[in-house]
Design a protein around this motif. Structure first.
Motif, PDB file in Angstrom:
ATOM      1  N   ALA A  30     -60.797  49.601 -60.035  1.00 33.61           N
ATOM      2  CA  ALA A  30     -61.778  49.159 -59.066  1.00 33.61           C
ATOM      3  C   ALA A  30     -61.125  48.138 -57.908  1.00 33.61           C
ATOM      4  N   LYS A  31     -60.627  47.493 -58.702  1.00 39.05           N
ATOM      5  CA  LYS A  31     -59.831  45.737 -57.606  1.00 39.05           C
ATOM      6  C   LYS A  31     -59.128  46.519 -56.697  1.00 39.05           C
ATOM      7  N   ALA A  32     -58.877  47.140 -56.945  1.00 37.93           N
ATOM      8  CA  ALA A  32     -57.803  47.659 -55.281  1.00 37.93           C
ATOM      9  C   ALA A  32     -58.877  48.412 -54.867  1.00 37.93           C
ATOM     10  N   LYS A  33     -59.043  48.898 -54.910  1.00 37.17           N
ATOM     11  CA  LYS A  33     -60.646  50.227 -54.107  1.00 37.17           C
ATOM     12  C   LYS A  33     -61.147  48.508 -53.132  1.00 37.17           C
ATOM     13  N   ALA A  34     -62.051  47.089 -54.083  1.00 37.12           N
ATOM     14  CA  ALA A  34     -62.641  46.324 -53.493  1.00 37.12           C
ATOM     15  C   ALA A  34     -61.411  45.983 -52.482  1.00 37.12           C
ATOM     16  N   ASN A  35     -60.197  45.858 -53.270  1.00 36.13           N
ATOM     17  CA  ASN A  35     -59.011  44.830 -51.848  1.00 36.13           C
ATOM     18  C   ASN A  35     -59.376  45.704 -50.803  1.00 36.13           C
ATOM     19  N   ARG A  36     -58.982  46.874 -51.469  1.00 40.59           N
ATOM     20  CA  ARG A  36     -58.839  47.609 -49.537  1.00 40.59           C
ATOM     21  C   ARG A  36     -60.350  47.627 -48.617  1.00 40.59           C
ATOM     22  N   ASP A  71     -61.510  33.931 -45.650  1.00 35.21           N
ATOM     23  CA  ASP A  71     -62.676  33.166 -46.323  1.00 35.21           C
ATOM     24  C   ASP A  71     -64.180  33.316 -46.367  1.00 35.21           C
ATOM     25  N   ARG A  72     -64.082  33.100 -45.251  1.00 35.51           N
ATOM     26  CA  ARG A  72     -65.569  33.290 -45.367  1.00 35.51           C
ATOM     27  C   ARG A  72     -66.171  34.782 -45.570  1.00 35.51           C
ATOM     28  N   SER A  73     -65.222  35.645 -45.584  1.00 39.10           N
ATOM     29  CA  SER A  73     -66.005  36.792 -47.046  1.00 39.10           C
ATOM     30  C   SER A  73     -65.426  36.872 -48.002  1.00 39.10           C
ATOM     31  N   GLY A  74     -64.815  35.869 -48.231  1.00 34.18           N
ATOM     32  CA  GLY A  74     -64.302  35.861 -50.196  1.00 34.18           C
ATOM     33  C   GLY A  74     -62.889  36.738 -50.201  1.00 34.18           C
ATOM     34  N   SER A  75     -61.935  37.203 -48.935  1.00 34.20           N
ATOM     35  CA  SER A  75     -61.365  38.568 -49.450  1.00 34.20           C
ATOM     36  C   SER A  75     -59.956  38.074 -50.750  1.00 34.20           C
ATOM     37  N   GLU A  76     -59.774  38.875 -50.900  1.00 31.99           N
ATOM     38  CA  GLU A  76     -58.700  38.199 -52.264  1.00 31.99           C
ATOM     39  C   GLU A  76     -57.948  39.277 -51.544  1.00 31.99           C
ATOM     40  N   GLU A 118     -62.669  45.496 -44.314  1.00 36.82           N
ATOM     41  CA  GLU A 118     -63.773  45.390 -43.321  1.00 36.82           C
ATOM     42  C   GLU A 118     -63.157  43.724 -42.307  1.00 36.82           C
ATOM     43  N   ASP A 119     -62.917  43.063 -43.004  1.00 36.95           N
ATOM     44  CA  ASP A 119     -62.134  42.311 -42.077  1.00 36.95           C
ATOM     45  C   ASP A 119     -60.996  42.589 -41.450  1.00 36.95           C
ATOM     46  N   SER A 120     -60.207  43.280 -41.051  1.00 41.11           N
ATOM     47  CA  SER A 120     -59.659  44.215 -40.193  1.00 41.11           C
ATOM     48  C   SER A 120     -60.274  44.493 -38.920  1.00 41.11           C
ATOM     49  N   ARG A 121     -62.092  44.755 -39.156  1.00 41.28           N
ATOM     50  CA  ARG A 121     -62.928  45.369 -37.873  1.00 41.28           C
ATOM     51  C   ARG A 121     -63.491  43.664 -37.766  1.00 41.28           C
TER      52      ARG A 121
END
Length: 167
Positions: free
Chosen positions: A57-63, A103-108, A68-71
């Motif tokens: 689930a974490k890997a899917k959320a990160n992907r 940072d804005r999207s809280g991506s990890e 989204e960050d790439s878009r």
């Protein structure tokens, strides 16, 4: 007092586990469950399986976060494609923008963007000259940001076009 050894505990634990397993199998058989169904239920309840599900689930959320960050980064790259004079200048700004987006999207996801600096062609510059000229003359209040961006970028496009035409 009797001293309990590790082998005593291991034997006792195995007896309890085997007893529970026998009880589960008997109850499952009476309920009409197959041994495969019982094994599936046991696997789903195991800690290893739970950790694997959490990791997946974490890997899917990160992907998904990376996509989204790439878009968002692609939109920034497109919007600012004429704002930079060279790859070094663009690279610094792109790295900063990527950090801001993440940072804005809280991506990890911990991944870097894959975008590269693209030197505009003569056709792209001519198209931008026409497009930015239109935006720089926009008078509507809701187009204020685009107008200001066009007014800042138009001299750079003209300079790049002049350099290309004189080369």
């Amino acid at each position: 007092m009797n001293k309990i050894t590790i082998s005593d505990l291991s034997e006792e634990l195995l007896d309890v586990i085997n007893g529970q397993r026998a009880l589960i199998n008997e109850l499952a058989e009476r309920a009409g469950l197959t041994s495969a169904q019982v094994q599936t239920i046991q696997m789903d309840a195991s800690q290893r399986h739970q950790r694997a599900k959490v990791a997946a689930a974490k890997a899917k959320a990160n992907r998904e976060a990376y996509e989204e960050d790439s878009r968002q980064m692609a939109a920034w790259v497109y919007a600012t494609r004429f704002d930079f004079n060279n790859a070094k200048e663009w690279g610094k700004a792109a790295a900063t923008e990527w950090l801001v987006i993440c940072d804005r999207s809280g991506s990890e996801h911990g991944r870097d963007h894959t975008f590269k600096y693209h030197e505009p062609t003569q056709d792209e510059l001519l198209e931008a000259l026409k497009d930015l000229g239109r935006w720089s003359r926009a008078t509507e209040e809701h187009n204020k940001d685009r107008r200001e961006h066009a007014q800042r970028t138009l001299p750079k496009v003209k300079a790049k076009l002049a350099a290309l035409l004189t080369a």
